[in-house]
Design a protein around this motif. Sequence first.
Motif, PDB file in Angstrom:
ATOM      1  N   ASP A  76      45.932  20.587  54.330  1.00 54.34           N
ATOM      2  CA  ASP A  76      46.937  18.807  53.830  1.00 54.34           C
ATOM      3  C   ASP A  76      46.488  18.848  51.944  1.00 54.34           C
ATOM      4  OD1 ASP A  76      47.481  17.880  56.049  1.00 54.34           O
ATOM      5  OD2 ASP A  76      44.825  17.301  56.570  1.00 54.34           O
ATOM      6  N   ARG A  77      46.061  20.549  51.748  1.00 50.64           N
ATOM      7  CA  ARG A  77      45.429  20.352  49.945  1.00 50.64           C
ATOM      8  C   ARG A  77      46.580  20.387  49.370  1.00 50.64           C
ATOM      9  NH1 ARG A  77      45.209  23.873  45.670  1.00 50.64           N
ATOM     10  NH2 ARG A  77      43.533  25.064  44.692  1.00 50.64           N
ATOM     11  N   ALA A  78      46.367  20.028  48.039  1.00 52.53           N
ATOM     12  CA  ALA A  78      47.700  19.847  47.629  1.00 52.53           C
ATOM     13  C   ALA A  78      47.693  20.398  46.150  1.00 52.53           C
ATOM     14  CB  ALA A  78      47.353  18.081  46.872  1.00 52.53           C
ATOM     15  N   TYR A  79      48.410  20.965  45.750  1.00 54.94           N
ATOM     16  CA  TYR A  79      48.184  21.581  44.681  1.00 54.94           C
ATOM     17  C   TYR A  79      48.933  21.087  43.437  1.00 54.94           C
ATOM     18  CZ  TYR A  79      47.673  25.504  48.146  1.00 54.94           C
ATOM     19  OH  TYR A  79      46.849  26.104  49.597  1.00 54.94           O
ATOM     20  N   THR A  80      48.682  21.586  42.603  1.00 57.28           N
ATOM     21  CA  THR A  80      48.865  20.944  41.109  1.00 57.28           C
ATOM     22  C   THR A  80      49.384  22.081  41.036  1.00 57.28           C
ATOM     23  OG1 THR A  80      47.468  22.388  39.304  1.00 57.28           O
ATOM     24  CG2 THR A  80      46.285  19.976  40.210  1.00 57.28           C
ATOM     25  N   ASP A  81      50.815  20.810  39.160  1.00 57.50           N
ATOM     26  CA  ASP A  81      51.617  21.824  38.727  1.00 57.50           C
ATOM     27  C   ASP A  81      51.577  23.286  38.447  1.00 57.50           C
ATOM     28  OD1 ASP A  81      53.973  20.313  39.989  1.00 57.50           O
ATOM     29  OD2 ASP A  81      54.215  19.127  37.698  1.00 57.50           O
ATOM     30  N   ALA A  82      50.396  22.728  37.618  1.00 54.33           N
ATOM     31  CA  ALA A  82      49.564  23.817  36.698  1.00 54.33           C
ATOM     32  C   ALA A  82      48.869  25.356  38.387  1.00 54.33           C
ATOM     33  CB  ALA A  82      48.608  23.994  36.001  1.00 54.33           C
ATOM     34  N   GLU A  83      49.127  24.913  39.352  1.00 52.87           N
ATOM     35  CA  GLU A  83      48.610  26.166  40.485  1.00 52.87           C
ATOM     36  C   GLU A  83      50.398  26.609  40.584  1.00 52.87           C
ATOM     37  OE1 GLU A  83      44.496  24.759  42.251  1.00 52.87           O
ATOM     38  OE2 GLU A  83      46.305  23.523  42.634  1.00 52.87           O
ATOM     39  N   THR A 136      52.670  28.121  40.506  1.00 53.71           N
ATOM     40  CA  THR A 136      53.018  28.985  39.257  1.00 53.71           C
ATOM     41  C   THR A 136      53.745  30.020  40.035  1.00 53.71           C
ATOM     42  OG1 THR A 136      51.233  30.464  39.171  1.00 53.71           O
ATOM     43  CG2 THR A 136      51.688  28.774  37.587  1.00 53.71           C
ATOM     44  N   PRO A 137      54.825  31.042  39.821  1.00 56.11           N
ATOM     45  CA  PRO A 137      55.673  32.367  40.120  1.00 56.11           C
ATOM     46  C   PRO A 137      54.759  33.141  40.308  1.00 56.11           C
ATOM     47  CG  PRO A 137      56.740  31.440  39.020  1.00 56.11           C
ATOM     48  CD  PRO A 137      55.828  30.638  38.512  1.00 56.11           C
ATOM     49  N   ARG A 138      53.939  32.694  39.454  1.00 60.27           N
ATOM     50  CA  ARG A 138      53.109  34.517  39.787  1.00 60.27           C
ATOM     51  C   ARG A 138      51.624  34.215  41.150  1.00 60.27           C
ATOM     52  NH1 ARG A 138      47.779  35.889  35.948  1.00 60.27           N
ATOM     53  NH2 ARG A 138      47.393  37.572  36.839  1.00 60.27           N
ATOM     54  N   MET A 139      51.088  32.998  41.072  1.00 57.66           N
ATOM     55  CA  MET A 139      50.579  32.790  42.011  1.00 57.66           C
ATOM     56  C   MET A 139      50.649  32.820  43.728  1.00 57.66           C
ATOM     57  SD  MET A 139      47.023  32.450  42.915  1.00 57.66           S
ATOM     58  CE  MET A 139      46.428  30.692  41.914  1.00 57.66           C
ATOM     59  N   LEU A 140      52.572  32.546  43.149  1.00 53.88           N
ATOM     60  CA  LEU A 140      52.922  33.016  44.840  1.00 53.88           C
ATOM     61  C   LEU A 140      53.609  34.373  44.754  1.00 53.88           C
ATOM     62  CD1 LEU A 140      54.953  31.353  46.728  1.00 53.88           C
ATOM     63  CD2 LEU A 140      57.294  31.849  44.977  1.00 53.88           C
ATOM     64  N   ALA A 141      54.135  34.977  44.183  1.00 50.38           N
ATOM     65  CA  ALA A 141      53.807  36.590  44.475  1.00 50.38           C
ATOM     66  C   ALA A 141      52.400  37.284  44.949  1.00 50.38           C
ATOM     67  CB  ALA A 141      54.124  37.519  43.206  1.00 50.38           C
ATOM     68  N   GLN A 142      51.085  36.243  44.325  1.00 45.63           N
ATOM     69  CA  GLN A 142      49.778  37.279  44.644  1.00 45.63           C
ATOM     70  C   GLN A 142      49.405  35.749  46.318  1.00 45.63           C
ATOM     71  OE1 GLN A 142      46.783  35.106  41.544  1.00 45.63           O
ATOM     72  NE2 GLN A 142      47.364  36.642  40.370  1.00 45.63           N
ATOM     73  N   LYS A 143      49.429  35.531  46.187  1.00 47.75           N
ATOM     74  CA  LYS A 143      49.455  34.572  47.645  1.00 47.75           C
ATOM     75  C   LYS A 143      50.568  35.649  49.025  1.00 47.75           C
ATOM     76  CE  LYS A 143      46.914  31.543  47.035  1.00 47.75           C
ATOM     77  NZ  LYS A 143      45.275  32.131  46.905  1.00 47.75           N
ATOM     78  N   LEU A 144      51.922  36.037  48.227  1.00 49.61           N
ATOM     79  CA  LEU A 144      52.797  36.613  49.257  1.00 49.61           C
ATOM     80  C   LEU A 144      51.845  37.658  49.804  1.00 49.61           C
ATOM     81  CD1 LEU A 144      56.360  35.128  48.031  1.00 49.61           C
ATOM     82  CD2 LEU A 144      55.045  34.698  49.971  1.00 49.61           C
ATOM     83  N   LEU A 145      51.269  38.673  48.873  1.00 51.61           N
ATOM     84  CA  LEU A 145      50.755  39.832  48.511  1.00 51.61           C
ATOM     85  C   LEU A 145      50.046  39.952  49.536  1.00 51.61           C
ATOM     86  CD1 LEU A 145      51.030  42.594  47.836  1.00 51.61           C
ATOM     87  CD2 LEU A 145      49.329  41.789  45.772  1.00 51.61           C
ATOM     88  N   LEU A 146      48.820  39.061  49.193  1.00 47.48           N
ATOM     89  CA  LEU A 146      47.754  38.569  50.624  1.00 47.48           C
ATOM     90  C   LEU A 146      47.892  38.405  51.799  1.00 47.48           C
ATOM     91  CD1 LEU A 146      44.825  37.834  50.551  1.00 47.48           C
ATOM     92  CD2 LEU A 146      45.044  35.098  49.798  1.00 47.48           C
TER      93      LEU A 146
END
Length: 76
Positions: free
Chosen positions: A3-10, A12-22
Amino acid sequence: MSDRAYTDAELTPRMLAQKLLLFSRADANAQNTRSEISKTQTRLHELENFLVTLDNEITEAAEFCEAYLLRHGRMD
């Protein structure tokens, strides 16, 4: 799902890449762990079967020795 809500600042394509790698690494590790568990369970089953065989051989040998000694009274 979370249920976590992410801010627009969070978001980001970079964060998406990190989470996909994780995700990819964690998924691969989970698959390897499941495989190792399966191999270990198979090996445990093999060892349990071998132990049953050994126990049967011990019993058979002991019964023979007992019968021999009862009939002959000695080991020569």
